[in-house]
Write an enzyme that holds these catalytic residues in place. Structure first.
Site, PDB file in Angstrom:
ATOM      1  N   GLU A  30      11.826 -61.702 -10.901  1.00 20.92           N
ATOM      2  CA  GLU A  30      10.707 -62.199 -11.720  1.00 20.92           C
ATOM      3  C   GLU A  30      10.009 -63.367 -11.032  1.00 20.92           C
ATOM      4  OE1 GLU A  30       9.259 -60.083 -13.900  1.00 20.92           O
ATOM      5  OE2 GLU A  30      11.174 -60.027 -14.938  1.00 20.92           O
ATOM      6  N   HIS A  31       8.690 -63.251 -10.936  1.00 21.62           N
ATOM      7  CA  HIS A  31       7.812 -64.237 -10.279  1.00 21.62           C
ATOM      8  C   HIS A  31       8.053 -64.302  -8.769  1.00 21.62           C
ATOM      9  CE1 HIS A  31       5.737 -66.186 -13.782  1.00 21.62           C
ATOM     10  NE2 HIS A  31       6.697 -65.512 -14.399  1.00 21.62           N
ATOM     11  N   THR A  32       8.774 -63.355  -8.256  1.00 22.54           N
ATOM     12  CA  THR A  32       9.007 -63.303  -6.810  1.00 22.54           C
ATOM     13  C   THR A  32       7.850 -62.621  -6.081  1.00 22.54           C
ATOM     14  OG1 THR A  32      10.313 -61.374  -7.382  1.00 22.54           O
ATOM     15  CG2 THR A  32      11.529 -63.349  -6.764  1.00 22.54           C
ATOM     16  N   ASP A  33       7.058 -61.826  -6.807  1.00 26.47           N
ATOM     17  CA  ASP A  33       6.052 -61.013  -6.093  1.00 26.47           C
ATOM     18  C   ASP A  33       5.001 -61.860  -5.378  1.00 26.47           C
ATOM     19  OD1 ASP A  33       4.736 -61.630  -8.513  1.00 26.47           O
ATOM     20  OD2 ASP A  33       4.003 -59.585  -8.867  1.00 26.47           O
ATOM     21  N   ALA A  80       3.060 -58.237 -24.212  1.00 29.89           N
ATOM     22  CA  ALA A  80       4.511 -58.158 -24.375  1.00 29.89           C
ATOM     23  C   ALA A  80       5.238 -58.201 -23.038  1.00 29.89           C
ATOM     24  CB  ALA A  80       4.880 -56.884 -25.132  1.00 29.89           C
ATOM     25  N   LEU A  82       4.756 -56.007 -20.578  1.00 28.05           N
ATOM     26  CA  LEU A  82       5.009 -54.651 -20.088  1.00 28.05           C
ATOM     27  C   LEU A  82       3.794 -54.086 -19.339  1.00 28.05           C
ATOM     28  CD1 LEU A  82       6.934 -53.225 -23.193  1.00 28.05           C
ATOM     29  CD2 LEU A  82       7.897 -54.189 -21.092  1.00 28.05           C
ATOM     30  N   GLU A 125      -8.032 -58.529 -11.312  1.00 27.94           N
ATOM     31  CA  GLU A 125      -7.371 -59.478 -12.221  1.00 27.94           C
ATOM     32  C   GLU A 125      -7.444 -60.901 -11.667  1.00 27.94           C
ATOM     33  OE1 GLU A 125      -4.505 -57.913 -14.511  1.00 27.94           O
ATOM     34  OE2 GLU A 125      -3.782 -59.808 -15.300  1.00 27.94           O
ATOM     35  N   ASP A 172       2.935 -55.256 -10.766  1.00 29.25           N
ATOM     36  CA  ASP A 172       2.606 -54.417 -11.919  1.00 29.25           C
ATOM     37  C   ASP A 172       1.701 -53.252 -11.527  1.00 29.25           C
ATOM     38  OD1 ASP A 172       3.914 -56.531 -13.011  1.00 29.25           O
ATOM     39  OD2 ASP A 172       2.176 -57.363 -14.061  1.00 29.25           O
ATOM     40  N   TYR A 197       1.363 -69.485 -16.172  1.00 28.43           N
ATOM     41  CA  TYR A 197       1.638 -68.609 -15.032  1.00 28.43           C
ATOM     42  C   TYR A 197       1.030 -69.202 -13.765  1.00 28.43           C
ATOM     43  CZ  TYR A 197       1.947 -64.313 -12.283  1.00 28.43           C
ATOM     44  OH  TYR A 197       2.245 -63.391 -11.314  1.00 28.43           O
TER      45      TYR A 197
HETATM   46  C1  GLA Z   1       3.300 -60.753 -14.443  1.00 30.31           C
HETATM   47  C2  GLA Z   1       2.464 -60.596 -13.176  1.00 30.31           C
HETATM   48  C3  GLA Z   1       3.297 -60.028 -12.038  1.00 30.31           C
HETATM   49  C4  GLA Z   1       4.606 -60.809 -11.863  1.00 30.31           C
HETATM   50  C5  GLA Z   1       5.316 -60.996 -13.201  1.00 30.31           C
HETATM   51  C6  GLA Z   1       6.505 -61.907 -13.108  1.00 30.31           C
HETATM   52  O1  GLA Z   1       3.662 -59.495 -14.902  1.00 30.31           O
HETATM   53  O2  GLA Z   1       1.359 -59.771 -13.408  1.00 30.31           O
HETATM   54  O3  GLA Z   1       2.548 -60.018 -10.858  1.00 30.31           O
HETATM   55  O4  GLA Z   1       4.373 -62.032 -11.233  1.00 30.31           O
HETATM   56  O5  GLA Z   1       4.456 -61.525 -14.188  1.00 30.31           O
HETATM   57  O6  GLA Z   1       7.496 -61.353 -12.336  1.00 30.31           O
END
Ligand code: GLA
Length: 381
Positions: A35-38, A125, A127, A162, A174, A223
Protein backbone atom coordinates in the site's frame (compact mmCIF):
# COMPACT_ATOMS: atom_id res chain seq x y z
CA UNK A 1 -34.65 -7.66 -11.57
CA UNK A 2 -33.14 -6.23 -14.75
CA UNK A 3 -29.38 -6.56 -14.81
CA UNK A 4 -27.32 -3.41 -14.74
CA UNK A 5 -26.02 -4.11 -18.25
CA UNK A 6 -29.52 -4.60 -19.71
CA UNK A 7 -30.58 -1.37 -18.09
CA UNK A 8 -27.51 0.35 -19.55
CA UNK A 9 -28.40 -0.77 -23.08
CA UNK A 10 -32.01 0.37 -22.59
CA UNK A 11 -31.06 3.81 -21.31
CA UNK A 12 -28.59 4.16 -24.17
CA UNK A 13 -31.30 3.38 -26.73
CA UNK A 14 -33.87 5.67 -25.15
CA UNK A 15 -31.34 8.50 -24.99
CA UNK A 16 -29.69 8.17 -28.39
CA UNK A 17 -32.32 6.34 -30.43
CA UNK A 18 -30.01 3.52 -31.59
CA UNK A 19 -28.45 0.45 -30.02
CA UNK A 20 -24.85 0.76 -28.74
CA UNK A 21 -22.19 -0.63 -31.05
CA UNK A 22 -19.58 -1.00 -28.35
CA UNK A 23 -20.01 -2.47 -24.86
CA UNK A 24 -17.11 -2.15 -22.45
CA UNK A 25 -16.42 -3.37 -18.95
CA UNK A 26 -13.44 -2.50 -16.75
CA UNK A 27 -13.05 -3.94 -13.24
CA UNK A 28 -12.28 -2.32 -9.90
CA UNK A 29 -9.53 -3.86 -7.81
CA UNK A 30 -8.55 -5.04 -4.40
CA UNK A 31 -4.96 -4.76 -3.26
CA UNK A 32 -3.78 -7.77 -1.28
CA UNK A 33 -0.62 -6.04 -0.07
CA UNK A 34 1.75 -3.20 -1.04
CA UNK A 35 0.00 0.00 0.00
CA UNK A 36 1.28 3.42 -1.15
CA UNK A 37 4.32 1.69 -2.59
CA UNK A 38 3.31 2.29 -6.21
CA UNK A 39 4.29 5.96 -6.38
CA UNK A 40 7.56 5.06 -4.66
CA UNK A 41 8.59 2.89 -7.63
CA UNK A 42 7.87 -0.18 -5.48
CA UNK A 43 5.83 -3.39 -5.62
CA UNK A 44 2.08 -3.99 -5.32
CA UNK A 45 0.02 -7.18 -5.34
CA UNK A 46 -3.57 -6.48 -6.45
CA UNK A 47 -6.32 -8.46 -8.17
CA UNK A 48 -9.08 -7.15 -10.46
CA UNK A 49 -12.51 -7.91 -8.99
CA UNK A 50 -16.03 -8.81 -10.10
CA UNK A 51 -17.25 -5.24 -9.62
CA UNK A 52 -16.69 -2.70 -12.34
CA UNK A 53 -17.78 0.05 -14.69
CA UNK A 54 -19.79 -0.59 -17.88
CA UNK A 55 -19.98 1.73 -20.86
CA UNK A 56 -22.26 1.44 -23.90
CA UNK A 57 -21.28 3.69 -26.82
CA UNK A 58 -21.52 4.67 -30.47
CA UNK A 59 -19.12 6.81 -32.49
CA UNK A 60 -19.99 10.31 -33.74
CA UNK A 61 -19.14 12.25 -36.88
CA UNK A 62 -18.31 15.42 -34.92
CA UNK A 63 -16.20 16.34 -31.89
CA UNK A 64 -18.98 16.20 -29.28
CA UNK A 65 -19.03 13.96 -26.21
CA UNK A 66 -22.58 13.26 -25.04
CA UNK A 67 -22.70 11.15 -21.90
CA UNK A 68 -25.48 9.93 -19.64
CA UNK A 69 -24.69 8.60 -16.13
CA UNK A 70 -27.18 6.02 -14.85
CA UNK A 71 -25.86 6.17 -11.32
CA UNK A 72 -26.45 9.92 -11.10
CA UNK A 73 -30.19 9.89 -11.88
CA UNK A 74 -29.52 9.84 -15.58
CA UNK A 75 -27.61 13.10 -15.46
CA UNK A 76 -26.49 14.08 -18.97
CA UNK A 77 -23.41 16.06 -19.91
CA UNK A 78 -22.30 17.35 -23.32
CA UNK A 79 -19.05 19.01 -24.20
CA UNK A 80 -16.80 19.53 -27.19
CA UNK A 81 -13.37 17.96 -27.55
CA UNK A 82 -12.23 21.42 -28.63
CA UNK A 83 -13.19 22.99 -25.32
CA UNK A 84 -12.44 20.77 -22.34
CA UNK A 85 -12.74 22.45 -18.95
CA UNK A 86 -12.77 21.12 -15.38
CA UNK A 87 -16.24 21.53 -13.79
CA UNK A 88 -17.53 21.79 -10.22
CA UNK A 89 -20.98 20.35 -10.94
CA UNK A 90 -21.45 16.81 -12.29
CA UNK A 91 -17.92 16.21 -11.02
CA UNK A 92 -18.08 12.59 -12.26
CA UNK A 93 -17.79 14.06 -15.76
CA UNK A 94 -14.28 15.30 -14.95
CA UNK A 95 -13.09 11.73 -15.44
CA UNK A 96 -14.54 11.78 -18.96
CA UNK A 97 -13.10 15.21 -19.67
CA UNK A 98 -9.69 14.26 -18.24
CA UNK A 99 -9.44 11.03 -20.22
CA UNK A 100 -10.45 12.85 -23.43
CA UNK A 101 -7.86 15.51 -22.78
CA UNK A 102 -4.96 13.06 -22.39
CA UNK A 103 -6.15 10.97 -25.35
CA UNK A 104 -6.21 14.05 -27.57
CA UNK A 105 -2.51 14.58 -26.92
CA UNK A 106 -1.92 11.25 -28.68
CA UNK A 107 -4.81 11.32 -31.13
CA UNK A 108 -5.56 15.00 -31.86
CA UNK A 109 -8.08 14.20 -34.60
CA UNK A 110 -10.26 12.02 -32.39
CA UNK A 111 -14.02 12.18 -32.97
CA UNK A 112 -16.61 12.37 -30.20
CA UNK A 113 -18.93 9.68 -28.84
CA UNK A 114 -22.37 9.04 -27.42
CA UNK A 115 -22.11 7.01 -24.26
CA UNK A 116 -23.99 5.71 -21.25
CA UNK A 117 -22.20 4.68 -18.06
CA UNK A 118 -22.99 2.63 -14.99
CA UNK A 119 -20.98 0.79 -12.36
CA UNK A 120 -21.17 -1.26 -9.20
CA UNK A 121 -17.82 -0.55 -7.57
CA UNK A 122 -18.75 1.15 -4.30
CA UNK A 123 -17.47 4.72 -4.59
CA UNK A 124 -15.01 6.13 -2.10
CA UNK A 125 -14.40 2.68 -0.63
CA UNK A 126 -10.82 2.15 -1.77
CA UNK A 127 -11.79 -0.31 -4.52
CA UNK A 128 -10.86 1.95 -7.45
CA UNK A 129 -14.15 2.99 -8.94
CA UNK A 130 -12.28 5.94 -10.52
CA UNK A 131 -9.57 3.85 -12.14
CA UNK A 132 -12.12 1.40 -13.52
CA UNK A 133 -14.02 4.33 -15.03
CA UNK A 134 -10.84 5.78 -16.59
CA UNK A 135 -9.73 2.45 -18.04
CA UNK A 136 -13.24 1.76 -19.37
CA UNK A 137 -13.19 5.15 -21.11
CA UNK A 138 -9.84 4.51 -22.78
CA UNK A 139 -11.02 1.06 -23.84
CA UNK A 140 -14.19 2.59 -25.27
CA UNK A 141 -12.25 4.98 -27.50
CA UNK A 142 -9.88 2.19 -28.50
CA UNK A 143 -12.84 0.04 -29.53
CA UNK A 144 -14.83 2.83 -31.23
CA UNK A 145 -11.97 4.10 -33.35
CA UNK A 146 -9.58 1.14 -33.55
CA UNK A 147 -6.85 3.07 -31.76
CA UNK A 148 -3.56 1.40 -31.15
CA UNK A 149 -3.39 1.40 -27.33
CA UNK A 150 -1.90 -1.37 -25.17
CA UNK A 151 -3.18 -2.14 -21.68
CA UNK A 152 -0.12 -0.59 -20.05
CA UNK A 153 -0.51 2.54 -22.16
CA UNK A 154 -4.20 2.71 -21.25
CA UNK A 155 -3.29 2.52 -17.57
CA UNK A 156 -0.75 5.33 -17.96
CA UNK A 157 -3.33 7.48 -19.74
CA UNK A 158 -5.89 6.90 -16.98
CA UNK A 159 -3.32 7.77 -14.34
CA UNK A 160 -2.31 10.90 -16.22
CA UNK A 161 -5.94 12.02 -16.44
CA UNK A 162 -6.28 11.57 -12.69
CA UNK A 163 -2.95 13.27 -11.89
CA UNK A 164 -3.24 16.23 -14.20
CA UNK A 165 -6.97 16.79 -14.52
CA UNK A 166 -8.87 15.31 -11.57
CA UNK A 167 -6.17 16.32 -9.10
CA UNK A 168 -5.09 13.18 -7.23
CA UNK A 169 -1.39 12.27 -7.45
CA UNK A 170 -2.18 8.55 -7.52
CA UNK A 171 0.27 5.89 -8.62
CA UNK A 172 -0.18 3.33 -11.42
CA UNK A 173 -1.51 0.31 -9.52
CA UNK A 174 -5.27 0.79 -9.89
CA UNK A 175 -5.34 1.54 -13.59
CA UNK A 176 -2.83 -1.16 -14.45
CA UNK A 177 -4.65 -3.97 -12.68
CA UNK A 178 -7.98 -2.79 -14.09
CA UNK A 179 -6.44 -3.05 -17.56
CA UNK A 180 -4.34 -6.21 -17.17
CA UNK A 181 -5.85 -8.33 -14.38
CA UNK A 182 -6.36 -12.06 -14.96
CA UNK A 183 -9.22 -14.27 -13.90
CA UNK A 184 -8.43 -16.28 -10.78
CA UNK A 185 -5.04 -14.59 -10.37
CA UNK A 186 -3.38 -11.81 -8.46
CA UNK A 187 -0.63 -9.70 -10.02
CA UNK A 188 2.76 -8.77 -8.64
CA UNK A 189 3.54 -5.46 -10.31
CA UNK A 190 6.89 -3.71 -10.30
CA UNK A 191 5.78 -0.08 -10.47
CA UNK A 192 9.20 1.07 -11.69
CA UNK A 193 9.55 -1.14 -14.76
CA UNK A 194 5.81 -1.90 -15.10
CA UNK A 195 6.73 -5.57 -15.43
CA UNK A 196 4.17 -7.88 -13.89
CA UNK A 197 3.65 -11.51 -13.06
CA UNK A 198 0.35 -13.24 -12.34
CA UNK A 199 -0.10 -15.97 -9.78
CA UNK A 200 -3.18 -18.10 -9.08
CA UNK A 201 -5.10 -17.49 -5.90
CA UNK A 202 -5.51 -20.70 -3.88
CA UNK A 203 -8.81 -22.54 -4.51
CA UNK A 204 -9.08 -23.18 -0.80
CA UNK A 205 -9.37 -19.45 -0.09
CA UNK A 206 -11.68 -16.62 -1.02
CA UNK A 207 -11.25 -12.86 -1.09
CA UNK A 208 -13.72 -11.33 1.32
CA UNK A 209 -13.94 -7.54 1.33
CA UNK A 210 -15.64 -5.76 4.19
CA UNK A 211 -16.58 -2.13 3.73
CA UNK A 212 -16.30 -0.18 6.97
CA UNK A 213 -18.67 2.40 5.45
CA UNK A 214 -16.65 5.09 7.16
CA UNK A 215 -17.06 8.00 4.80
CA UNK A 216 -13.62 8.96 3.64
CA UNK A 217 -12.80 12.61 4.21
CA UNK A 218 -9.83 14.66 2.96
CA UNK A 219 -8.64 11.62 1.05
CA UNK A 220 -6.99 13.40 -1.83
CA UNK A 221 -5.27 16.02 0.30
CA UNK A 222 -3.99 13.47 2.85
CA UNK A 223 -2.93 11.21 0.00
CA UNK A 224 -0.98 13.98 -1.66
CA UNK A 225 0.69 14.86 1.67
CA UNK A 226 1.85 11.24 2.07
CA UNK A 227 3.31 11.34 -1.38
CA UNK A 228 5.22 14.55 -0.62
CA UNK A 229 6.55 13.08 2.63
CA UNK A 230 7.83 10.02 0.77
CA UNK A 231 9.53 12.23 -1.80
CA UNK A 232 11.12 14.25 0.99
CA UNK A 233 12.49 11.11 2.64
CA UNK A 234 13.94 9.89 -0.67
CA UNK A 235 15.56 13.26 -1.23
CA UNK A 236 17.14 13.32 2.22
CA UNK A 237 18.60 9.84 1.65
CA UNK A 238 19.81 10.81 -1.82
CA UNK A 239 17.88 8.07 -3.67
CA UNK A 240 15.64 8.35 -6.73
CA UNK A 241 12.71 6.76 -4.91
CA UNK A 242 12.08 4.92 -1.64
CA UNK A 243 12.29 1.70 -3.65
CA UNK A 244 16.05 2.25 -3.61
CA UNK A 245 16.37 2.62 0.17
CA UNK A 246 16.72 0.01 2.89
CA UNK A 247 16.42 0.18 6.67
CA UNK A 248 20.18 0.63 7.14
CA UNK A 249 20.20 3.70 4.89
CA UNK A 250 17.12 5.01 6.65
CA UNK A 251 18.81 4.65 10.05
CA UNK A 252 21.78 6.68 8.78
CA UNK A 253 19.51 9.60 7.90
CA UNK A 254 17.05 9.40 10.77
CA UNK A 255 18.33 12.56 12.46
CA UNK A 256 17.82 14.61 9.31
CA UNK A 257 14.12 13.71 9.13
CA UNK A 258 11.06 14.72 11.10
CA UNK A 259 9.52 11.78 12.92
CA UNK A 260 6.51 11.48 10.56
CA UNK A 261 8.74 11.53 7.48
CA UNK A 262 10.95 8.84 9.04
CA UNK A 263 7.95 6.64 9.79
CA UNK A 264 6.43 7.14 6.32
CA UNK A 265 9.70 5.94 4.80
CA UNK A 266 9.89 2.99 7.20
CA UNK A 267 6.41 1.89 6.08
CA UNK A 268 7.33 2.01 2.40
CA UNK A 269 10.66 0.21 2.81
CA UNK A 270 9.19 -2.61 4.90
CA UNK A 271 5.99 -2.80 2.82
CA UNK A 272 8.02 -3.38 -0.35
CA UNK A 273 9.76 -6.29 1.32
CA UNK A 274 6.48 -7.71 2.59
CA UNK A 275 4.91 -7.49 -0.86
CA UNK A 276 7.60 -9.57 -2.55
CA UNK A 277 7.59 -12.00 0.40
CA UNK A 278 3.83 -12.38 0.20
CA UNK A 279 3.98 -13.19 -3.52
CA UNK A 280 6.52 -15.91 -2.79
CA UNK A 281 4.65 -17.21 0.25
CA UNK A 282 1.35 -17.42 -1.63
CA UNK A 283 3.04 -19.16 -4.55
CA UNK A 284 4.48 -21.75 -2.19
CA UNK A 285 1.21 -22.17 -0.26
CA UNK A 286 2.72 -20.87 3.01
CA UNK A 287 -0.51 -19.40 4.36
CA UNK A 288 0.73 -18.80 7.91
CA UNK A 289 3.39 -16.51 6.45
CA UNK A 290 0.77 -14.73 4.32
CA UNK A 291 -1.21 -14.22 7.51
CA UNK A 292 1.76 -12.70 9.33
CA UNK A 293 2.72 -10.43 6.43
CA UNK A 294 -0.80 -9.04 6.07
CA UNK A 295 -0.96 -8.41 9.82
CA UNK A 296 2.37 -6.58 9.75
CA UNK A 297 1.24 -4.53 6.79
CA UNK A 298 -1.83 -3.38 8.67
CA UNK A 299 0.16 -2.38 11.75
CA UNK A 300 2.59 -0.47 9.56
CA UNK A 301 -0.25 1.40 7.83
CA UNK A 302 -1.77 2.16 11.21
CA UNK A 303 1.32 3.26 13.14
CA UNK A 304 3.86 4.40 10.56
CA UNK A 305 1.90 5.59 7.56
CA UNK A 306 -1.12 6.62 9.67
CA UNK A 307 -3.79 5.97 7.07
CA UNK A 308 -6.17 3.72 9.00
CA UNK A 309 -9.05 4.83 11.23
CA UNK A 310 -10.26 3.14 14.47
CA UNK A 311 -13.33 1.41 12.93
CA UNK A 312 -11.05 -0.16 10.29
CA UNK A 313 -8.57 -1.29 12.95
CA UNK A 314 -11.45 -2.87 14.83
CA UNK A 315 -12.71 -4.71 11.74
CA UNK A 316 -9.25 -6.14 11.21
CA UNK A 317 -9.10 -7.23 14.86
CA UNK A 318 -12.47 -9.01 14.69
CA UNK A 319 -11.64 -10.85 11.46
CA UNK A 320 -8.13 -11.74 12.60
CA UNK A 321 -9.60 -13.45 15.66
CA UNK A 322 -11.62 -15.73 13.38
CA UNK A 323 -9.09 -16.53 10.63
CA UNK A 324 -5.95 -16.72 12.78
CA UNK A 325 -3.03 -18.21 10.85
CA UNK A 326 -5.29 -19.83 8.25
CA UNK A 327 -5.69 -16.56 6.36
CA UNK A 328 -4.85 -12.88 6.43
CA UNK A 329 -6.58 -9.53 6.86
CA UNK A 330 -5.60 -5.88 6.44
CA UNK A 331 -6.92 -2.55 5.30
CA UNK A 332 -6.82 -2.20 1.51
CA UNK A 333 -6.54 0.88 -0.71
CA UNK A 334 -5.61 4.48 -0.11
CA UNK A 335 -6.92 4.59 3.43
CA UNK A 336 -8.80 6.98 5.76
CA UNK A 337 -11.83 4.69 5.72
CA UNK A 338 -12.88 2.28 3.01
CA UNK A 339 -12.44 -1.48 3.12
CA UNK A 340 -10.52 -4.31 4.67
CA UNK A 341 -9.53 -7.35 2.63
CA UNK A 342 -9.42 -10.85 4.04
CA UNK A 343 -7.94 -13.87 2.34
CA UNK A 344 -9.82 -16.56 4.17
CA UNK A 345 -10.62 -20.25 3.88
CA UNK A 346 -14.11 -20.64 2.32
CA UNK A 347 -15.21 -22.42 5.48
CA UNK A 348 -14.66 -19.29 7.63
CA UNK A 349 -16.70 -16.79 5.63
CA UNK A 350 -19.98 -17.13 7.46
CA UNK A 351 -18.26 -17.12 10.85
CA UNK A 352 -16.46 -13.89 9.93
CA UNK A 353 -19.70 -12.27 8.83
CA UNK A 354 -21.45 -13.25 12.03
CA UNK A 355 -18.61 -11.96 14.20
CA UNK A 356 -18.49 -8.64 12.32
CA UNK A 357 -22.25 -8.24 12.46
CA UNK A 358 -22.36 -8.95 16.17
CA UNK A 359 -19.53 -6.63 17.17
CA UNK A 360 -18.71 -3.95 14.58
CA UNK A 361 -21.86 -1.85 14.65
CA UNK A 362 -22.21 -2.08 18.42
CA UNK A 363 -18.74 -0.57 18.92
CA UNK A 364 -18.50 1.89 16.02
CA UNK A 365 -22.05 2.81 14.99
CA UNK A 366 -21.30 1.90 11.34
CA UNK A 367 -23.02 -0.88 9.37
CA UNK A 368 -20.60 -3.13 7.47
CA UNK A 369 -21.11 -4.32 3.88
CA UNK A 370 -19.65 -7.62 2.65
CA UNK A 371 -18.44 -8.47 -0.85
CA UNK A 372 -17.29 -11.96 -1.67
CA UNK A 373 -14.95 -11.43 -4.58
CA UNK A 374 -13.42 -13.36 -7.40
CA UNK A 375 -10.39 -12.24 -9.40
CA UNK A 376 -11.40 -11.16 -12.91
CA UNK A 377 -10.01 -10.25 -16.33
CA UNK A 378 -8.86 -6.70 -16.92
CA UNK A 379 -10.35 -4.63 -19.75
CA UNK A 380 -7.25 -5.07 -21.95
CA UNK A 381 -6.23 -8.57 -20.79
C1 GLA B 1 -4.93 4.68 -4.26
C2 GLA B 1 -4.09 5.11 -5.46
C3 GLA B 1 -3.07 4.04 -5.83
C4 GLA B 1 -2.27 3.59 -4.60
C5 GLA B 1 -3.20 3.27 -3.43
C6 GLA B 1 -2.46 3.00 -2.15
O1 GLA B 1 -5.72 3.60 -4.63
O2 GLA B 1 -4.90 5.39 -6.56
O3 GLA B 1 -2.23 4.52 -6.83
O4 GLA B 1 -1.32 4.54 -4.25
O5 GLA B 1 -4.11 4.33 -3.17
O6 GLA B 1 -1.72 1.85 -2.25
Amino acid sequence: MMSQQTQLAEVFETTFGVAPTVNIQAPGRVNLIGEHTDYNDGFVFPAAINFGTWIAATPRQDRVIDVVALDYDGERVRFSLDDIAHVDTATWSNYVRGVCKVLLELFPDLNGANLAVTGNVPQGAGLSSSASFEVALVKMFEALYNLNITGVKAALLGQKAENTFVGCSCGIMDQLISAMGKQGQAMLLDCRTLDFEHTPLPDSHVILIVNSNVKRGLVDSEYNVRREQCEEAAKIMGVTALRDADLALLALHKQAMTDPVYRRARHIITENQRTVSMFNALNAGRIAEVSELMAQSHVSMRDDFEITVPPIDYLVEIIDEVVGVEGGVRMTGGGFGGCVVALTPNSHVSEIMTAVEERYHARTGYQPTFYTCSAEQGAFA
